[in-house]
Design an enzyme around this catalytic site. Sequence first.
Site, short mmCIF file in Angstrom:
data_model
loop_
_atom_site.label_atom_id
_atom_site.label_comp_id
_atom_site.label_asym_id
_atom_site.label_seq_id
_atom_site.Cartn_x
_atom_site.Cartn_y
_atom_site.Cartn_z
N GLY B 13 0.82 -1.22 0.00
CA GLY B 13 0.00 0.00 0.00
C GLY B 13 0.85 1.26 0.00
O GLY B 13 0.45 2.30 0.53
N ALA B 14 2.04 1.17 -0.60
CA ALA B 14 2.99 2.29 -0.53
C ALA B 14 2.64 3.41 -1.50
O ALA B 14 3.31 4.45 -1.52
CB ALA B 14 4.41 1.79 -0.78
N GLY B 15 1.59 3.24 -2.29
CA GLY B 15 1.12 4.33 -3.14
C GLY B 15 0.34 5.36 -2.35
O GLY B 15 0.16 6.49 -2.79
N ASP B 63 -2.88 -7.15 -6.66
CA ASP B 63 -3.99 -7.13 -5.72
C ASP B 63 -3.57 -7.93 -4.49
O ASP B 63 -3.32 -9.13 -4.58
CB ASP B 63 -5.21 -7.75 -6.41
CG ASP B 63 -6.43 -7.80 -5.50
OD1 ASP B 63 -6.30 -7.49 -4.29
OD2 ASP B 63 -7.51 -8.17 -6.00
N TYR B 156 -14.12 -2.12 9.93
CA TYR B 156 -12.72 -1.67 9.85
C TYR B 156 -12.01 -1.94 11.19
O TYR B 156 -10.93 -2.53 11.22
CB TYR B 156 -12.70 -0.17 9.52
CG TYR B 156 -11.32 0.46 9.51
CD1 TYR B 156 -10.55 0.48 8.35
CD2 TYR B 156 -10.80 1.07 10.66
CE1 TYR B 156 -9.29 1.06 8.34
CE2 TYR B 156 -9.54 1.66 10.66
CZ TYR B 156 -8.80 1.65 9.50
OH TYR B 156 -7.55 2.23 9.50
N ALA B 159 -11.40 -5.61 11.74
CA ALA B 159 -10.31 -6.14 10.92
C ALA B 159 -8.95 -5.77 11.53
O ALA B 159 -8.03 -6.58 11.55
CB ALA B 159 -10.41 -5.59 9.49
N LYS B 160 -8.87 -4.56 12.07
CA LYS B 160 -7.62 -4.14 12.70
C LYS B 160 -7.38 -4.95 13.98
O LYS B 160 -6.23 -5.25 14.32
CB LYS B 160 -7.67 -2.64 13.01
CG LYS B 160 -7.68 -1.77 11.75
CD LYS B 160 -6.48 -2.03 10.85
CE LYS B 160 -6.26 -0.96 9.80
NZ LYS B 160 -5.10 -1.26 8.94
#
Lengths: 209, 252
Positions: B13-15, B63, B156, B159-160
Site C-alpha cells: 500500500g505504498a502508493g 492485488d 474496519y 479487521a484491525k
Amino acid sequence: MSGVFITDGTGPLGKALASYFEKEGCKVATHPSNGDSKSIREAIIKAGPIELLINNSEPAFERLSFEQINEKEFSAMVSSVIRTAFFAVQAVQPVMRILGRGKIINISSSAPVRGMLKGAHYTAAKGALYSLTRSWAQELAPDNIRVNLVAADVGLGTAAEDGGGKTPFGRSISKQDIIRCVEFLAGSGGNMISGQEIIVDGGFAKLGF
Amino acid sequence: MQDLRGNIVLVTGAGGTLGASHAREIAAKGAHVIVHDLNKESVDAVVDKIREVGGIASPMVCDITDVSAVRTCVEKITSDHGAISILINNAGITGNNALIGDIDEDFFDRMFDIHVKGAFFTIQAVISGMKAAGRGRIVNTISGRAHSGAISGSHYNGAKGAIVGLTRALASEFAPFGITVNAVAPGVTPSGMTRARLGEGGLAARAKQLVSERLPTPEEITSGVMFFLAEEAAIVTGRILNMQQPRKVEVL
C-alpha cells in the site's frame, strides 16, 4: 432475561450455555456459527424478542504452523468466528431497538492477548472480537445495548502446543467458570458495563504478553 | 544514524500517503524498497521520487487479496534481488464511518480480505526467506480504533483487531527464528484516505478534539515504524505502538 440467542449452540460451551439459560426459564434459540448472513438473519427474526445475544464460536481446527494454514482454512475461520458474530449483531440490533434494551456477549479467547503457537488464523479471528466489542459498545449504546466480551479458554493449557500445562491455579478452565461470568454480565451486575473484556483464564494470559 | 543498507523491504500500500512516507524514509536509510500498490501510477510516482534522491526502489503492482499473485510477485523479487528481510504491511481501505446496519456482505468481505487476509498471506509469502536468513522484521499497521473502538466503522475496527491477534500469535511463533512481529496503531493522520472520509473540515475538527490540538504528520507515524526496524529493537516483539493521541475528555 426472556429471549436468548446463542450461535454455535451445538458446541460444548454453546450447549452448556443454552441449557443454563433454559433452566433459568429463558426462551433459547441457537444457530450454527456458519457465517451465513441470510440464515442467521432468518433465525434471529424467527426467534422473536431477543434480549441477550451470545456470539459463541468454537471452531475445531488443526494446530497448524503458520506456513501450513491455507486460504480455505483461513477463510473458514474468519467466516465461523467473525462473519457469524458480525451478521448476528446486524440482525439483532433492530430487534433490541424495538425491545428498548439488549445485551451482547462475544465469546472470545485469551489467545489474542497472550499469543498462541500454531493457531494464527484462530488468534486473528478471535482478536477481531475484541475490537468489535469496543466499537459496538459505542455504536449501540444509544439503543440501550451493552456489548462485552468473555475470553473463554475452556480446557486451556491441555494441548501440547500450549506447553501441556495448567493455569497458575493448577486446574484448567471449566464450562461452569465461563457460565458464571456470562451470568454476571447478562444479569443486573452488567447493567453499566459495556465495551469490556473479562478474560477467564486463571491468570494464564498475564504469563504471555 | 539508522542503517538499513543490504535490506530488501516490502512496503504494501505504498502508493498511499502513509505507505509512501514509510517507503521514502526506509529508502533514505539505504534499503532497497519494494513499493507495492494496486495502482501502477501511484507505485511509479513513489518509485520515481525515491530514485530522484538517489535511493533504491522497485515496483510491485498486484492485488493484495490475490494470494497466488502476491506469492508470484515475491518469488520474482527474491530471484531478481534477493530475499525480503523486512515487511511493512500497510495496505488498507477506509471503513467510511459506516454503521453496522449499512455494511453489506461485499463491504464486510472486502474489509477483511484486504486487511487480514492480505497481511496474513503476504507474511506467508515472505516468511521462508526470513527464516532461512535467521532474521527478519514484520511491522503491521492497525489503528488506534482497534483499542479505543469508535461509534462507526466496526468492520474496519474489527479487521484491525484481527491483526492485533495475528501480530501476537506470530511473534510467539517466529521468535525462535530471529524474526520480530510488531504493529503501529496510528490515529487519524492527514492522508488521501482520511481526506476522502472526513474532508478538510472534518480533519480540522478531529485535531481540535486532541489534547495536542494537532494531527500527526505521516512522517511522525513513520518514526514508529522505524523504531521496530532498529537493530537495537531485536527483542521487541508482539507489541503494539499506539500512536493515537489522547483526546480531551469532556464530561457530558
